[in-house]
Motif scaffolding. Structure first.
Motif, PDB file in Angstrom:
ATOM      1  N   ALA A   5      42.269  63.855  56.040  1.00 39.22           N
ATOM      2  CA  ALA A   5      42.253  64.230  57.462  1.00 39.22           C
ATOM      3  C   ALA A   5      41.129  65.207  57.760  1.00 39.22           C
ATOM      4  O   ALA A   5      40.542  65.183  58.840  1.00 39.22           O
ATOM      5  CB  ALA A   5      43.601  64.848  57.844  1.00 39.22           C
ATOM      6  N   SER A   6      40.797  66.098  56.785  1.00 41.86           N
ATOM      7  CA  SER A   6      39.748  67.087  57.025  1.00 41.86           C
ATOM      8  C   SER A   6      38.392  66.427  57.226  1.00 41.86           C
ATOM      9  O   SER A   6      37.588  66.867  58.053  1.00 41.86           O
ATOM     10  CB  SER A   6      39.675  68.072  55.850  1.00 41.86           C
ATOM     11  OG  SER A   6      39.416  67.374  54.637  1.00 41.86           O
ATOM     12  N   SER A   7      38.119  65.341  56.495  1.00 48.53           N
ATOM     13  CA  SER A   7      36.834  64.665  56.636  1.00 48.53           C
ATOM     14  C   SER A   7      36.746  63.903  57.949  1.00 48.53           C
ATOM     15  O   SER A   7      35.656  63.614  58.433  1.00 48.53           O
ATOM     16  CB  SER A   7      36.613  63.707  55.461  1.00 48.53           C
ATOM     17  OG  SER A   7      37.577  62.669  55.469  1.00 48.53           O
ATOM     18  N   GLN A   8      37.918  63.554  58.525  1.00 49.94           N
ATOM     19  CA  GLN A   8      37.891  62.918  59.826  1.00 49.94           C
ATOM     20  C   GLN A   8      37.517  63.909  60.922  1.00 49.94           C
ATOM     21  O   GLN A   8      36.967  63.540  61.947  1.00 49.94           O
ATOM     22  CB  GLN A   8      39.257  62.293  60.119  1.00 49.94           C
ATOM     23  CG  GLN A   8      39.637  61.166  59.169  1.00 49.94           C
ATOM     24  CD  GLN A   8      41.003  60.599  59.480  1.00 49.94           C
ATOM     25  OE1 GLN A   8      41.626  60.986  60.462  1.00 49.94           O
ATOM     26  NE2 GLN A   8      41.472  59.686  58.644  1.00 49.94           N
ATOM     27  N   ILE A   9      37.844  65.190  60.695  1.00 50.09           N
ATOM     28  CA  ILE A   9      37.516  66.222  61.675  1.00 50.09           C
ATOM     29  C   ILE A   9      36.100  66.732  61.478  1.00 50.09           C
ATOM     30  O   ILE A   9      35.338  66.875  62.436  1.00 50.09           O
ATOM     31  CB  ILE A   9      38.526  67.384  61.569  1.00 50.09           C
ATOM     32  CG1 ILE A   9      39.938  66.869  61.860  1.00 50.09           C
ATOM     33  CG2 ILE A   9      38.160  68.502  62.537  1.00 50.09           C
ATOM     34  CD1 ILE A   9      41.013  67.921  61.674  1.00 50.09           C
ATOM     35  N   PHE A  10      35.720  67.007  60.234  1.00 47.23           N
ATOM     36  CA  PHE A  10      34.385  67.528  59.960  1.00 47.23           C
ATOM     37  C   PHE A  10      33.937  67.054  58.584  1.00 47.23           C
ATOM     38  O   PHE A  10      34.622  67.264  57.586  1.00 47.23           O
ATOM     39  CB  PHE A  10      34.377  69.061  60.007  1.00 47.23           C
ATOM     40  CG  PHE A  10      32.996  69.655  59.959  1.00 47.23           C
ATOM     41  CD1 PHE A  10      32.299  69.887  61.131  1.00 47.23           C
ATOM     42  CD2 PHE A  10      32.391  69.964  58.748  1.00 47.23           C
ATOM     43  CE1 PHE A  10      31.029  70.432  61.109  1.00 47.23           C
ATOM     44  CE2 PHE A  10      31.122  70.504  58.716  1.00 47.23           C
ATOM     45  CZ  PHE A  10      30.436  70.739  59.893  1.00 47.23           C
ATOM     46  N   ASP A  11      32.783  66.425  58.563  1.00 46.28           N
ATOM     47  CA  ASP A  11      32.176  65.965  57.320  1.00 46.28           C
ATOM     48  C   ASP A  11      30.726  66.431  57.299  1.00 46.28           C
ATOM     49  O   ASP A  11      30.001  66.256  58.283  1.00 46.28           O
ATOM     50  CB  ASP A  11      32.250  64.438  57.215  1.00 46.28           C
ATOM     51  CG  ASP A  11      31.624  63.935  55.920  1.00 46.28           C
ATOM     52  OD1 ASP A  11      32.266  64.073  54.870  1.00 46.28           O
ATOM     53  OD2 ASP A  11      30.485  63.423  55.980  1.00 46.28           O
ATOM     54  N   GLY A  12      30.324  67.037  56.188  1.00 46.02           N
ATOM     55  CA  GLY A  12      28.995  67.627  56.109  1.00 46.02           C
ATOM     56  C   GLY A  12      27.868  66.622  56.310  1.00 46.02           C
ATOM     57  O   GLY A  12      26.926  66.859  57.063  1.00 46.02           O
ATOM     58  N   LYS A  13      27.956  65.478  55.648  1.00 48.61           N
ATOM     59  CA  LYS A  13      26.905  64.465  55.765  1.00 48.61           C
ATOM     60  C   LYS A  13      26.852  63.901  57.187  1.00 48.61           C
ATOM     61  O   LYS A  13      25.766  63.688  57.737  1.00 48.61           O
ATOM     62  CB  LYS A  13      27.153  63.351  54.753  1.00 48.61           C
ATOM     63  CG  LYS A  13      27.006  63.790  53.306  1.00 48.61           C
ATOM     64  CD  LYS A  13      27.225  62.620  52.358  1.00 48.61           C
ATOM     65  CE  LYS A  13      27.043  63.058  50.910  1.00 48.61           C
ATOM     66  NZ  LYS A  13      27.272  61.938  49.962  1.00 48.61           N
ATOM     67  N   ARG A  14      28.019  63.683  57.754  1.00 50.99           N
ATOM     68  CA  ARG A  14      28.057  63.154  59.115  1.00 50.99           C
ATOM     69  C   ARG A  14      27.526  64.188  60.120  1.00 50.99           C
ATOM     70  O   ARG A  14      26.865  63.844  61.104  1.00 50.99           O
ATOM     71  CB  ARG A  14      29.481  62.752  59.472  1.00 50.99           C
ATOM     72  CG  ARG A  14      29.596  61.791  60.655  1.00 50.99           C
ATOM     73  CD  ARG A  14      30.972  61.189  60.719  1.00 50.99           C
ATOM     74  NE  ARG A  14      31.999  62.220  60.798  1.00 50.99           N
ATOM     75  CZ  ARG A  14      33.179  62.138  60.174  1.00 50.99           C
ATOM     76  NH1 ARG A  14      33.469  61.095  59.441  1.00 50.99           N
ATOM     77  NH2 ARG A  14      34.071  63.100  60.296  1.00 50.99           N
ATOM     78  N   PHE A  15      27.804  65.464  59.842  1.00 49.30           N
ATOM     79  CA  PHE A  15      27.304  66.534  60.714  1.00 49.30           C
ATOM     80  C   PHE A  15      25.782  66.597  60.681  1.00 49.30           C
ATOM     81  O   PHE A  15      25.133  66.744  61.725  1.00 49.30           O
ATOM     82  CB  PHE A  15      27.917  67.859  60.277  1.00 49.30           C
ATOM     83  CG  PHE A  15      27.305  69.053  60.942  1.00 49.30           C
ATOM     84  CD1 PHE A  15      27.428  69.251  62.300  1.00 49.30           C
ATOM     85  CD2 PHE A  15      26.604  69.984  60.195  1.00 49.30           C
ATOM     86  CE1 PHE A  15      26.863  70.356  62.918  1.00 49.30           C
ATOM     87  CE2 PHE A  15      26.035  71.089  60.797  1.00 49.30           C
ATOM     88  CZ  PHE A  15      26.168  71.278  62.166  1.00 49.30           C
ATOM     89  N   LEU A  16      25.192  66.477  59.503  1.00 50.17           N
ATOM     90  CA  LEU A  16      23.727  66.465  59.399  1.00 50.17           C
ATOM     91  C   LEU A  16      23.147  65.250  60.118  1.00 50.17           C
ATOM     92  O   LEU A  16      22.082  65.333  60.735  1.00 50.17           O
ATOM     93  CB  LEU A  16      23.312  66.475  57.931  1.00 50.17           C
ATOM     94  CG  LEU A  16      23.642  67.756  57.152  1.00 50.17           C
ATOM     95  CD1 LEU A  16      23.238  67.609  55.685  1.00 50.17           C
ATOM     96  CD2 LEU A  16      22.949  68.968  57.773  1.00 50.17           C
ATOM     97  N   ALA A  17      23.864  64.124  60.028  1.00 49.74           N
ATOM     98  CA  ALA A  17      23.397  62.933  60.746  1.00 49.74           C
ATOM     99  C   ALA A  17      23.442  63.152  62.255  1.00 49.74           C
ATOM    100  O   ALA A  17      22.546  62.704  62.991  1.00 49.74           O
ATOM    101  CB  ALA A  17      24.254  61.728  60.358  1.00 49.74           C
ATOM    102  N   VAL A  18      24.459  63.860  62.734  1.00 50.58           N
ATOM    103  CA  VAL A  18      24.549  64.169  64.168  1.00 50.58           C
ATOM    104  C   VAL A  18      23.391  65.071  64.587  1.00 50.58           C
ATOM    105  O   VAL A  18      22.778  64.876  65.646  1.00 50.58           O
ATOM    106  CB  VAL A  18      25.904  64.838  64.479  1.00 50.58           C
ATOM    107  CG1 VAL A  18      25.936  65.337  65.928  1.00 50.58           C
ATOM    108  CG2 VAL A  18      27.042  63.872  64.240  1.00 50.58           C
TER     109      VAL A  18
END
Length: 269
Positions: A5-18
């Motif tokens: 569930a934590s990766s659905q809220i915040f994921d480091g790789k996805r955040f960098l992609a954003v």
């Protein structure tokens, strides 16, 4: 395999992609804003230099003007940057583009926070340093004012505010930025003007209410004060305002996050 569930809220790789996506989409507009910021700072500094030298024949008296101009322009551009926080939802195409982004609301929120809140004062500091060194060069080369000195943004803050007030000034600025972030989530279009108007109305109502309450409580009464420790009162006031600024900033950011999340849910319906 289930995704935590934590990766659905915040994921480091996805955040960098954003962040890369936001930079790719808005780098041209931010470049124009940075050039406009530098141009305004340069014109203001050179105009102040020319005005004081032309009027007085010397430049030393202009340092207070430069210091206050530095802090005022910092507050102005920091709030302008914060007002762009939710500008992606100002148009139909922007809303569609944001809704197609698979990142979570927290990742989008943090990305916008870095670009619109954290980065703007840092870019302003760099623009101010360059513009002020240009002012020093112009005064030395064209006006023969060799005694002028460079005023950094930290020097301006330390000169305007006393040492124990500098923390209060920075927290007050952060609180103002948070208010404009919240205003941007409420009014994506013309956010700066609308938030400024709303804050002016709130300040007027607060001032009127405070004056009414104080006049009601102390009307016709005399208060004898034998000993007043003004330094203690000033320390209490500074600490109170600092804590209030922190609480206000946290409140505005939390409400802005849920407002942003609510806006995404409504747009998807």
């Amino acid at each position: 395999m289930n995704t935590p569930a934590s990766s659905q809220i915040f994921d480091g790789k996805r955040f960098l992609a954003v962040m890369r996506r936001d930079w790719r989409l808005e780098r041209n507009s931010w470049a124009i804003r940075i050039l406009a910021m530098f141009g305004v700072l340069l014109m203001v500094e050179l105009f102040a230099a020319w005005l004081f030298v032309a009027a007085n024949g010397f430049y030393e008296d202009s340092y207070p003007v430069i210091k206050y101009t530095c802090w005022f322009m910092l507050s102005l551009f920091a709030c302008l940057g914060a007002s762009q926080f939710h500008s992606g939802y100002a148009t139909a195409g922007g809303r569609l583009n944001e809704l197609m982004n698979p990142a979570s609301t927290l990742e989008k929120f943090c990305s916008r926070l870095i670009f619109c809140v954290v980065a703007v004062p840092l870019v302003y500091a760099a623009c101010w340093e360059i513009a002020d060194w240009v002012r020093v060069f112009v005064l030395d080369s064209y006006f023969n004012v060799s005694t002028t000195k460079h005023v950094s943004i930290l020097d301006a803050g330390n000169m305007i505010f006393e040492r124990h007030n500098i923390i209060l000034s920075w927290f007050s600025l952060a609180s103002s930025q948070a208010a404009y972030v919240l205003g941007s989530t409420i009014w994506p279009k013309n956010s700066f003007i609308k938030t400024l108007g709303a804050m002016a109305v709130v300040q007027f109502i607060y001032g009127f209410a405070a004056e009414y309450v104080s006049s009601t409580l102390f009307h016709g009464r005399t208060v004898d004060v034998l000993v007043v420790d003004f330094q203690a009162i000033a320390d209490i006031f500074i600490n109170t305002v600092t804590i209030a600024s922190i609480v206000s900033a946290l409140f505005c950011y939390i409400v802005a996050y849920f407002r942003m999340r609510e806006d995404e849910i409504i747009q998807r319906m």
